[in-house]
Design an enzyme around this catalytic site. Structure first.
Site, PDB file in Angstrom:
ATOM      1  N   LYS A 178       0.169 -11.440 -15.484  1.00 51.66           N
ATOM      2  CA  LYS A 178       1.194 -11.942 -14.558  1.00 51.66           C
ATOM      3  C   LYS A 178       0.490 -12.263 -13.242  1.00 51.66           C
ATOM      4  O   LYS A 178       0.190 -11.377 -12.456  1.00 51.66           O
ATOM      5  CB  LYS A 178       2.265 -10.868 -14.351  1.00 51.66           C
ATOM      6  CG  LYS A 178       3.660 -11.374 -14.054  1.00 51.66           C
ATOM      7  CD  LYS A 178       3.805 -12.160 -12.780  1.00 51.66           C
ATOM      8  CE  LYS A 178       3.917 -11.320 -11.547  1.00 51.66           C
ATOM      9  NZ  LYS A 178       3.831 -12.084 -10.295  1.00 51.66           N
ATOM     10  N   GLU A 254      -5.540  -0.788  -8.077  1.00 50.18           N
ATOM     11  CA  GLU A 254      -6.504  -1.230  -7.060  1.00 50.18           C
ATOM     12  C   GLU A 254      -5.666  -1.701  -5.887  1.00 50.18           C
ATOM     13  O   GLU A 254      -5.029  -2.754  -5.971  1.00 50.18           O
ATOM     14  CB  GLU A 254      -7.326  -2.421  -7.576  1.00 50.18           C
ATOM     15  CG  GLU A 254      -8.081  -2.169  -8.849  1.00 50.18           C
ATOM     16  CD  GLU A 254      -9.358  -1.413  -8.586  1.00 50.18           C
ATOM     17  OE1 GLU A 254      -9.718  -1.195  -7.423  1.00 50.18           O
ATOM     18  OE2 GLU A 254      -9.989  -1.033  -9.571  1.00 50.18           O
ATOM     19  N   CYS A 289      -9.135  -7.178   0.231  1.00 48.69           N
ATOM     20  CA  CYS A 289      -8.707  -5.778   0.218  1.00 48.69           C
ATOM     21  C   CYS A 289      -9.716  -4.876   0.909  1.00 48.69           C
ATOM     22  O   CYS A 289      -9.348  -3.924   1.581  1.00 48.69           O
ATOM     23  CB  CYS A 289      -8.483  -5.334  -1.213  1.00 48.69           C
ATOM     24  SG  CYS A 289      -9.823  -5.797  -2.294  1.00 48.69           S
ATOM     25  N   GLU A 402      -2.853  -1.878   7.132  1.00 46.82           N
ATOM     26  CA  GLU A 402      -3.566  -3.031   6.588  1.00 46.82           C
ATOM     27  C   GLU A 402      -2.869  -4.305   7.079  1.00 46.82           C
ATOM     28  O   GLU A 402      -1.675  -4.487   6.860  1.00 46.82           O
ATOM     29  CB  GLU A 402      -3.551  -2.993   5.058  1.00 46.82           C
ATOM     30  CG  GLU A 402      -4.384  -4.107   4.451  1.00 46.82           C
ATOM     31  CD  GLU A 402      -4.290  -4.154   2.931  1.00 46.82           C
ATOM     32  OE1 GLU A 402      -3.190  -4.027   2.393  1.00 46.82           O
ATOM     33  OE2 GLU A 402      -5.344  -4.322   2.294  1.00 46.82           O
TER      34      GLU A 402
HETATM   35  P1  NAD Z   1       1.723  -7.393  -3.938  1.00 47.00           P
HETATM   36  O1  NAD Z   1       1.653  -5.960  -4.256  1.00 47.00           O
HETATM   37  O2  NAD Z   1       2.903  -7.882  -3.164  1.00 47.00           O
HETATM   38  O3  NAD Z   1       1.703  -8.280  -5.274  1.00 47.00           O
HETATM   39  C1  NAD Z   1       0.732  -8.077  -6.262  1.00 47.00           C
HETATM   40  C2  NAD Z   1       1.319  -8.454  -7.605  1.00 47.00           C
HETATM   41  O4  NAD Z   1       2.428  -7.611  -7.865  1.00 47.00           O
HETATM   42  C3  NAD Z   1       1.838  -9.897  -7.670  1.00 47.00           C
HETATM   43  O5  NAD Z   1       1.560 -10.431  -8.943  1.00 47.00           O
HETATM   44  C4  NAD Z   1       3.332  -9.722  -7.479  1.00 47.00           C
HETATM   45  O6  NAD Z   1       4.097 -10.735  -8.071  1.00 47.00           O
HETATM   46  C5  NAD Z   1       3.578  -8.392  -8.150  1.00 47.00           C
HETATM   47  N1  NAD Z   1       4.770  -7.717  -7.619  1.00 47.00           N
HETATM   48  C6  NAD Z   1       5.265  -7.783  -6.360  1.00 47.00           C
HETATM   49  N2  NAD Z   1       6.398  -7.045  -6.267  1.00 47.00           N
HETATM   50  C7  NAD Z   1       6.618  -6.512  -7.481  1.00 47.00           C
HETATM   51  C8  NAD Z   1       7.632  -5.661  -8.020  1.00 47.00           C
HETATM   52  N3  NAD Z   1       8.662  -5.243  -7.283  1.00 47.00           N
HETATM   53  N4  NAD Z   1       7.529  -5.293  -9.323  1.00 47.00           N
HETATM   54  C9  NAD Z   1       6.498  -5.739 -10.088  1.00 47.00           C
HETATM   55  N5  NAD Z   1       5.542  -6.554  -9.641  1.00 47.00           N
HETATM   56  C10 NAD Z   1       5.586  -6.929  -8.349  1.00 47.00           C
HETATM   57  O7  NAD Z   1       0.356  -7.732  -3.236  1.00 47.00           O
HETATM   58  P2  NAD Z   1      -0.128  -9.130  -2.653  1.00 47.00           P
HETATM   59  O8  NAD Z   1       0.601  -9.359  -1.375  1.00 47.00           O
HETATM   60  O9  NAD Z   1      -0.090 -10.172  -3.697  1.00 47.00           O
HETATM   61  O10 NAD Z   1      -1.684  -8.829  -2.386  1.00 47.00           O
HETATM   62  C11 NAD Z   1      -2.130  -8.207  -1.262  1.00 47.00           C
HETATM   63  C12 NAD Z   1      -2.406  -6.749  -1.506  1.00 47.00           C
HETATM   64  O11 NAD Z   1      -3.312  -6.590  -2.603  1.00 47.00           O
HETATM   65  C13 NAD Z   1      -3.099  -6.108  -0.337  1.00 47.00           C
HETATM   66  O12 NAD Z   1      -2.560  -4.838  -0.084  1.00 47.00           O
HETATM   67  C14 NAD Z   1      -4.535  -5.981  -0.795  1.00 47.00           C
HETATM   68  O13 NAD Z   1      -5.278  -5.006  -0.136  1.00 47.00           O
HETATM   69  C15 NAD Z   1      -4.367  -5.712  -2.226  1.00 47.00           C
HETATM   70  N6  NAD Z   1      -5.596  -6.022  -2.971  1.00 47.00           N
HETATM   71  C16 NAD Z   1      -6.360  -4.994  -3.473  1.00 47.00           C
HETATM   72  C17 NAD Z   1      -7.552  -5.257  -4.147  1.00 47.00           C
HETATM   73  C18 NAD Z   1      -8.407  -4.152  -4.729  1.00 47.00           C
HETATM   74  O14 NAD Z   1      -9.225  -4.421  -5.606  1.00 47.00           O
HETATM   75  N7  NAD Z   1      -8.267  -2.924  -4.293  1.00 47.00           N
HETATM   76  C19 NAD Z   1      -7.961  -6.576  -4.310  1.00 47.00           C
HETATM   77  C20 NAD Z   1      -7.172  -7.591  -3.776  1.00 47.00           C
HETATM   78  C21 NAD Z   1      -5.985  -7.295  -3.120  1.00 47.00           C
END
Ligand code: NAD
Length: 499
Positions: A178, A254, A289, A402
């Protein structure tokens, strides 16, 4: 370049519309225009994809194939990514606002090399024989989990997708991916290449859609064995809840970060340090991240570093992601830009001192300027670097939260212990860096910094051969390296009586 790309879900080896026919508009942050109308997957589509994945897994053509055969397919996938590199880079840049040079030099080759690495590795992993009495032979092997759900964010869509897919597929699982709603296009294009490489129908499925719809449906699906999630802390916790309320599936997380860059008084070449810090936070507009978003600097070199950071920041001028020489492209969306600005406004209200304000459009830097909207391409989501000093208050939100944008904070430390204390004063634990010439101090800090990766006299050096992931609120999963294979397999003991 005229781009064509798939926009429908990829289920059981073919592109299909959503069961209810719904789509959503995928917008490019370059100028806010609509790039494509993309399938808006929901529960019915996730169910179709999981059913296809389960059938493919049970059929065993992939799960029980000779690992060398799976390896060859993954290596072919890597070759196909390289063959389609320019098209994939253009898709990624338009979908995310990444500078085209980063998409070409980092995103596509990074993803391609990841597939090749697991393809080359998977037939070189052995099991174990347990130490037993001579009347038994106890074999310990690893086998695939079954159906893996992969849920990824928008900041590095291709790379993070590869970090999940490559080890999961190498280990013999079927996958339902997804992608983030903001950036689904490269994953959809990848699905076609995977099929061309020889991934059997149903083994890789991609369902684009919104988190609360397709994402939640995947998290709650009773026939999914594991969800590998990368994203925010809040949504990571939701996946743990989904698992608890459905089938207790495994969940690896992650999550976010607030990584410190610790600069000690004896750091060599402060200019090189300042440049590394600049790239560590302003690359991809800070939407990384493990971005090094907090400088903790010894007071003896703080003034000099502050000055050098000011001039490094001035070199990151927001520009059109499609232009060849752009190093700072667009943020992912107008909404995210507003969120980053909100963090900066709050920091100003909280009393953080501005060291460097946003580029105002004419090359002039006004440290007192409000965060002025800058749009090298009209309608786009652009923002220049911000550097703030929060030495007087380590608890300030801008130091603790963050931001996920091009925003750096500086804090001064009295001595090494104080620097360590400030660096660890965070709920996150993804990465950290230490800049010093003293190998003992470097080693001591590397041991005590609570982070999944500690860099010494460098930042963001990485390889698919090294694990990547966090501690504390940054999660507990590890992408990359042979250890990632553990995350997509389970142990099986086979006890053979020899009597
Ligand atoms: P997000 O958590 O909003 O979304 C990530 C994924 O989860 C997307 O595919 C989104 O559609 C899905 N999602 C969102 N809400 C959901 C819900 N209620 N139920 C199920 N799925 C849901 O994160 P983002 O804004 O896309 O990305 C930024 C975040 O990701 C930052 O916090 C960043 O630090 C983190 N990140 C971490 C790493 C790592 O390896 N540690 C790498 C990249 C990004």
């Amino acid at each position: 370049m005229t781009l064509t790309f798939p926009t429908e879900a990829f289920i059981n080896g073919r592109y299909v519309a959503a069961a209810d026919g719904r789509t959503y508009e995928c917008v490019t942050p370059r100028d806010g225009s609509v790039l494509a109308s993309v399938t808006r997957g929901d529960t019915a589509d996730i169910s179709r994809a999981v059913a296809a994945a389960r059938r493919a897994f049970d059929a065993g053509d992939w799960a029980y194939a000779d690992p060398a055969q799976r390896g060859r397919v993954l290596i072919r996938m890597s070759e196909l990514l390289f063959e389609h590199a320019e098209r994939l880079a253009q898709i990624e840049s338009r979908d995310t606002g990444h500078p085209i040079s980063d998409a070409r030099n980092v995103d596509v080759p990074g993803a391609a090399r990841c597939f090749a690495w697991y393809g080359q590795a998977v037939d070189k992993v052995y099991g174990e024989i347990a130490p037993t009495a001579g009347d038994a032979l106890a074999l310990i092997g690893r086998e695939p989990l079954g159906v893996v759900g992969a849920v990824v964010p928008w900041n590095y869509p291709l790379i993070i997708t590869a970090w999940k897919l490559a080890p999961a597929l190498a280990a013999g699982n079927s996958v339902v991916l997804k992608p983030a709603e903001q950036s689904p296009l490269s994953a959809l294009a990848l699905a076609e290449l995977a099929a061309e490489a020889g991934i059997p129908d149903g083994v890789l499925n991609v369902v684009p859609g919104f988190g609360e719809e397709a994402g939640q449906a995947l998290g709650r699906h009773p026939d999914v064995d594991k969800v590998a999630f990368t994203g925010s802390v809040e949504v990571g916790r939701l996946f743990q809840r989904y698992a608890g309320e459905s089938n207790g599936k495994q969940v690896s997380l992650e999550l976010g970060g607030k990584s410190p860059q610790v600069v000690l008084a004896d750091a060599a070449d402060l200019q090189a340090v300042a440049e590394a810090i600049g790239w560590g936070i302003f690359y991809n507009a800070g939407q990384t991240c493990h971005a090094g978003s907090r400088v903790v600097v010894h007071e003896a070199v703080a003034d000099e570093l502050r000055e050098r950071l000011r001039s490094v920041a001035a070199g990151f001028v927001p520009a059109d992601p499609a232009a060849e020489d752009t190093i700072l492209g667009a943020l992912i969306s107008a909404e995210h830009l507003e969120s980053v600005r909100g963090h900066v406004r709050r920091a100003r209200d909280d009393g953080a001192a501005i060291v460097y304000g946003e580029w105002t459009g004419d090359g002039h830097v006004d440290p007192t300027a409000q965060v002025a909207p800058v749009a090298p391409v009209a309608g786009g989501a652009y923002m220049g670097p911000i550097v703030l000093d929060s030495s007087d208050d380590p608890a300030r939100a801008i130091v603790q939260d963050e931001v996920f944008g091009p925003v750096l904070t500086i804090q001064t430390a009295r001595d090494v212990d104080h620097a360590l204390q400030l660096a660890n004063d965070t709920r996150y634990g993804l990465a950290a860096a230490v800049w010093t010439r003293d190998v003992s101090t470097a080693g001591r800090l590397a041991r005590r910094l609570r982070a999944g990766t500690v860099w010494v006299n460098t930042f963001d050096a990485s390889s698919v051969a090294t694990p990547f992931g966090g501690m504390r609120d940054s999660g507990h999963g590890r992408d990359r390296s042979l250890h990632a294979l553990d995350a997509y397999t389970q142990l099986k003991t086979t006890w053979i009586s020899l009597t």
